[in-house]
Enzyme design. Structure first.
Site, PDB file in Angstrom:
ATOM      1  CG  ASP A   1      -1.584   1.142   1.623  1.00 40.81           C
ATOM      2  OD1 ASP A   1      -2.562   1.819   0.466  1.00 40.81           O
ATOM      3  OD2 ASP A   1      -1.647   1.703   2.505  1.00 40.81           O
TER       4      ASP A   1
ATOM      5  CG  ASP B   1      -1.740   7.525   0.743  1.00 43.67           C
ATOM      6  OD1 ASP B   1      -0.971   8.255   0.266  1.00 43.67           O
ATOM      7  OD2 ASP B   1      -3.060   7.444  -0.203  1.00 43.67           O
TER       8      ASP B   1
HETATM    9  C1  BG6 Z   1      -5.928   5.875   0.164  1.00 40.76           C
HETATM   10  C2  BG6 Z   1      -5.842   6.545   1.741  1.00 40.76           C
HETATM   11  O1  BG6 Z   1      -4.750   5.582   0.172  1.00 40.76           O
HETATM   12  O2  BG6 Z   1      -6.215   6.634  -1.007  1.00 40.76           O
HETATM   13  C3  BG6 Z   1      -7.506   7.006   1.853  1.00 40.76           C
HETATM   14  O3  BG6 Z   1      -5.576   5.458   2.693  1.00 40.76           O
HETATM   15  C4  BG6 Z   1      -7.687   7.965   0.573  1.00 40.76           C
HETATM   16  O4  BG6 Z   1      -7.335   7.601   3.210  1.00 40.76           O
HETATM   17  C5  BG6 Z   1      -7.557   7.203  -0.734  1.00 40.76           C
HETATM   18  O5  BG6 Z   1      -8.950   8.485   0.765  1.00 40.76           O
HETATM   19  C6  BG6 Z   1      -7.823   7.987  -1.898  1.00 40.76           C
HETATM   20  O6  BG6 Z   1      -7.032   9.068  -1.970  1.00 40.76           O
HETATM   21  P1  BG6 Z   1      -6.954  10.218  -3.167  1.00 40.76           P
HETATM   22  O7  BG6 Z   1      -5.711  10.433  -3.264  1.00 40.76           O
HETATM   23  O8  BG6 Z   1      -7.446   9.467  -4.364  1.00 40.76           O
HETATM   24  O9  BG6 Z   1      -8.050  11.196  -2.768  1.00 40.76           O
HETATM   25 MG    MG Z   2      -2.573   3.215   3.630  1.00 33.75          MG
END
Ligand code: BG6
Ligand code: MG
Length: 217
Positions: free
Chosen positions: A8, A10
């Site tokens: 993953d 984030d």
């Molecule tokens: C995930 C995060 O990786 O991405 C979530 O854990 C986030 O919290 C999701 O909402 C979507 O991210 P983005 O950058 O498309 O808004």
């Molecule tokens: Mg994550």
């Protein structure tokens, strides 16, 4: 045999999980909606629009939800401009090279539509054999899609891959894909993970092989 590791992004590779939290918090404060770190746990691994729906449960107008989600994303993209290569979490580069040296393929499996932006800022795109981001899939975690596509791009059978995740929904997604999942965090937050460590620097290839072999069917 263990052949691939899907990370993953984030909260696993770098602290953008904290950025997501701060941006939702900013939006929540602007609209005087309650939001804290505990609530934020449920946002991890979940798509931007679904997060906005959870934050504003009373808003049924989808255009308004989209507007709010876009606003949060503007804050997020702005914050991501600060990311520098040194923001990669300790041990990640070393772990990736240990995997590569041992012919284990590596991929990113994230539902974030900003995956490319974050990996480019960190300058680590070429360290992965495959990258799957939010623009490549329709259903976010806990659906298995992101990890199944990751395995497919690596040319591997899903059962030969292990996922490394900090989100409850991400561990569910890995299991739905037929993969083992290492949780990054605590047992309290990730009770369904097959193994939990505080961070990637606490992991070695041997740990993954042992986990894989102990659960192999
Ligand atoms: C995930 C995060 O990786 O991405 C979530 O854990 C986030 O919290 C999701 O909402 C979507 O991210 P983005 O950058 O498309 O808004
Ligand atoms: Mg994550």
């Amino acid at each position: 045999m263990l052949k691939g590791v899907i990370f993953d992004l984030d909260g696993v590779i770098t602290d953008t999980s904290g950025f997501h939290y701060l941006c939702w918090k900013r939006l929540a404060d602007e609209y005087s909606v309650p939001f804290d770190k505990e609530f934020n746990e449920r946002f991890k691994g979940v798509s931007r629009l679904d997060c906005a729906r959870m934050l504003f449960p009373d808003i049924k107008d989808e255009e308004e939800i989209e507007r709010l989600a876009n606003k949060k994303n503007d804050y997020y993209v702005e914050m991501c401009q600060q990311i520098v290569p040194e923001d990669i979490f300790p041990g990640v580069i070393e772990f990736l090279s240990e995997l590569r040296k041992n012919n284990i393929k590596t991929a990113i499996g994230s539902v974030s539509k900003n995956t490319d932006l974050v990996l480019s800022r960190l300058q680590v795109k070429e360290l992965f054999d495959a990258i799957v981001g939010g623009r490549d899939i329709k259903r976010s975690k806990p659906a298995p899609d992101v990890f199944l596509l990751g395995a497919e791009k690596l040319g591997l059978d899903p059962k030969d891959c292990i996922v490394i995740e900090d989100a409850y929904a991400g561990i569910e997604a890995a299991h739905a894909a037929g993969m083992l999942a290492v949780g990054i965090g605590t047992k309290e937050n990730l009770p369904i993970a097959d193994m939990v460590v505080p961070s990637v620097k606490d992991l070695s290839l041997n740990d993954l092989i042992e986990l894989y072999n102990s659960k192999a069917k």
